[in-house]
Design an enzyme around this catalytic site. Sequence first.
Site, PDB file in Angstrom:
ATOM      1  N   ASP A  56      42.991  36.948  40.538  1.00  0.00           N
ATOM      2  CA  ASP A  56      41.552  37.025  40.275  1.00  0.00           C
ATOM      3  C   ASP A  56      41.083  35.851  39.410  1.00  0.00           C
ATOM      4  O   ASP A  56      41.871  35.224  38.700  1.00  0.00           O
ATOM      5  CB  ASP A  56      41.223  38.316  39.517  1.00  0.00           C
ATOM      6  CG  ASP A  56      41.340  39.546  40.394  1.00  0.00           C
ATOM      7  OD1 ASP A  56      41.865  39.438  41.520  1.00  0.00           O
ATOM      8  OD2 ASP A  56      40.916  40.620  39.939  1.00  0.00           O
ATOM      9  N   ASP A  57      39.776  35.632  39.454  1.00  0.00           N
ATOM     10  CA  ASP A  57      39.045  34.779  38.502  1.00  0.00           C
ATOM     11  C   ASP A  57      39.117  33.283  38.775  1.00  0.00           C
ATOM     12  O   ASP A  57      38.622  32.482  38.001  1.00  0.00           O
ATOM     13  CB  ASP A  57      39.479  35.024  37.037  1.00  0.00           C
ATOM     14  CG  ASP A  57      39.165  36.430  36.564  1.00  0.00           C
ATOM     15  OD1 ASP A  57      38.547  37.194  37.331  1.00  0.00           O
ATOM     16  OD2 ASP A  57      39.538  36.771  35.439  1.00  0.00           O
TER      17      ASP A  57
ATOM     18  N   HIS B 177      34.774  37.727  44.067  1.00  0.00           N
ATOM     19  CA  HIS B 177      34.955  38.389  42.763  1.00  0.00           C
ATOM     20  C   HIS B 177      33.667  38.303  41.932  1.00  0.00           C
ATOM     21  O   HIS B 177      33.726  38.224  40.713  1.00  0.00           O
ATOM     22  CB  HIS B 177      36.135  37.754  42.044  1.00  0.00           C
ATOM     23  CG  HIS B 177      36.695  38.556  40.906  1.00  0.00           C
ATOM     24  ND1 HIS B 177      36.938  39.917  40.976  1.00  0.00           N
ATOM     25  CD2 HIS B 177      37.079  38.188  39.654  1.00  0.00           C
ATOM     26  CE1 HIS B 177      37.440  40.339  39.829  1.00  0.00           C
ATOM     27  NE2 HIS B 177      37.520  39.313  39.003  1.00  0.00           N
TER      28      HIS B 177
ATOM     29  N   HIS C  43      30.857  37.827  36.963  1.00  0.00           N
ATOM     30  CA  HIS C  43      31.960  38.597  36.391  1.00  0.00           C
ATOM     31  C   HIS C  43      31.509  39.587  35.324  1.00  0.00           C
ATOM     32  O   HIS C  43      32.013  39.612  34.197  1.00  0.00           O
ATOM     33  CB  HIS C  43      33.038  37.666  35.820  1.00  0.00           C
ATOM     34  CG  HIS C  43      34.400  38.309  35.752  1.00  0.00           C
ATOM     35  ND1 HIS C  43      34.774  39.143  34.716  1.00  0.00           N
ATOM     36  CD2 HIS C  43      35.464  38.265  36.578  1.00  0.00           C
ATOM     37  CE1 HIS C  43      36.011  39.565  34.924  1.00  0.00           C
ATOM     38  NE2 HIS C  43      36.445  39.046  36.044  1.00  0.00           N
TER      39      HIS C  43
ATOM     40  N   HIS D 191      46.222  37.066  37.449  1.00  0.00           N
ATOM     41  CA  HIS D 191      45.035  36.218  37.264  1.00  0.00           C
ATOM     42  C   HIS D 191      45.321  34.728  37.349  1.00  0.00           C
ATOM     43  O   HIS D 191      46.308  34.240  36.797  1.00  0.00           O
ATOM     44  CB  HIS D 191      44.395  36.512  35.898  1.00  0.00           C
ATOM     45  CG  HIS D 191      43.686  37.823  35.839  1.00  0.00           C
ATOM     46  ND1 HIS D 191      44.336  38.998  35.590  1.00  0.00           N
ATOM     47  CD2 HIS D 191      42.387  38.132  36.026  1.00  0.00           C
ATOM     48  CE1 HIS D 191      43.458  39.997  35.611  1.00  0.00           C
ATOM     49  NE2 HIS D 191      42.263  39.497  35.876  1.00  0.00           N
TER      50      HIS D 191
HETATM   51 ZN   LIG Z   1      38.247  39.183  37.033  1.00  0.00          ZN
END
Ligand SMILES: [Zn+2]
Length: 491
Positions: free
Chosen positions: A185-186, A235, A239, A343
């Site tokens: 993620d991210d 995503h 956020h 991540h």
């Molecule tokens: Zn995230």
Amino acid sequence: MKLSATALVAAVTLATSVTANIGRGIADPKAIEDLYRRHRDSGEYQKLIHKRGSPVQPALRPRATTEPDQAAITDATQECTAYNLPEISAIAKNFPAPWDNATILPGDTQAQAVWASIKASGIIPAGITPKGTANGDFSAFTPTYPHSDPDCWWTFGGCDTPKHPNLANDLVSCPEPDTWGLTFDDGPNCTHNAFYDFLQKNNQKATMFYIGSNVLDWPLEAQRGIVDGHHICVHTWSHQYMTSFPDEQVFAELYYTAKVIKDVVGVTPTCWRPPFGDIDDRVRAIAKGLGLESVLWTDDTDDWKILPLGTLPTASIDANYASIIAQETAGPRAHQGNIVLTHEINGHTMEEFMAQYPKIQAAFKHIVPLTACMNQTNPYPESITYPNFAQYVAGNINATGLPQGATIKAKDAKYNPTAAVNQTMTGTQTGGVASATGAVLGSKSSSTTGAAAAAASGNHKSSAGKMGGEVMVIATSVAAALALGATALLV
Ligand SMILES: [Zn+2]
């Protein structure tokens, strides 16, 4: 919003420091605010990224303007030097400013039309109100929220099987036994070249959940994701906790992220993961309207907490990985498939994964992206074909039809989610923007084996317990009111 070159550089600089600290499952919203502030103010992030660079700073080279040029940079300082491509300047006005909470831009008639179509389809359940604040303070909301969890709100009780009709179950686990579902993620994060090089060297593909603001800030890095053959999902734009937003903002967060992925990366995404896992049936329905399948996880490394940008020593994150690995060889989850939350948030989380990778390989038979474990060979409406599980584990890991690095260019690609609604991992998705009628969803892909399906169903039960634990952590520290949620979980 139109950004001048100066404003864009400023936004990028801010984004660089902020993204360094974004994670999920923040127990205390104040704590993450402090984390942001501390690292932003100290300039520690800029200092830390040097760690992965050469100790001898090479002479600065001209700015990269193509994906292969950017991918070839090995010095982390150069990797994270902001750049501004003319093709990005040309489309930036079509998007919210990076890291702003997204709303439909004034005059964006295309977004307005898609939103009107989703509303008219009737898929958004009535009676579910926004919850708490964008940074995850639910203390004013939970005292009046019924313990029965009518909205299937994951953050409250770990619910991942919708309570409203025509919504698919969240994708929680890989249905293939002995398989680690690999998700990050991210991203795209500017320091990621060494990590993506590592994946390449190990013939390893992953599912990448990209933040829209990062895609606009780091377009060449986002392009590397698709060129390298990874699986690209959404995503959100800023956020934040998605259940906090009114309907139209939920839509805008997803719409503009999918649109920037289409414009920059060239594919129409069909999957997304809610930041912090914060999802309910209202958010699920709006995502479904855009053809986005909701993905959670069975196991959480909590890697974003790793020092020095986080608060936990490497040994704690090592222990998290070790406990996920241990479940493969013992206990009720042995030999089942999982989906693990890791991540691409900063160099340290990526280094931690690289350090753990040999141990994961030793314990699990397979480490695969979600396309492989779900036998989803066409994850986008575009003509790109990914290997199914059997092909992937036989070593045929490369997708066909991928764009070439030397030629991929951002442009206004006329994102159209209509085609996305039929491209899901867990079954045919109907309704939303393409249709005003919904069908019952959630059937597994026909190419999934019976044994795998059985494993998935077993896994599902145990994963709920795991998530309940996490929710209790959140509940006890956000506010006393959320302890109500913890109590509900214990009974
Ligand atoms: Zn995230």
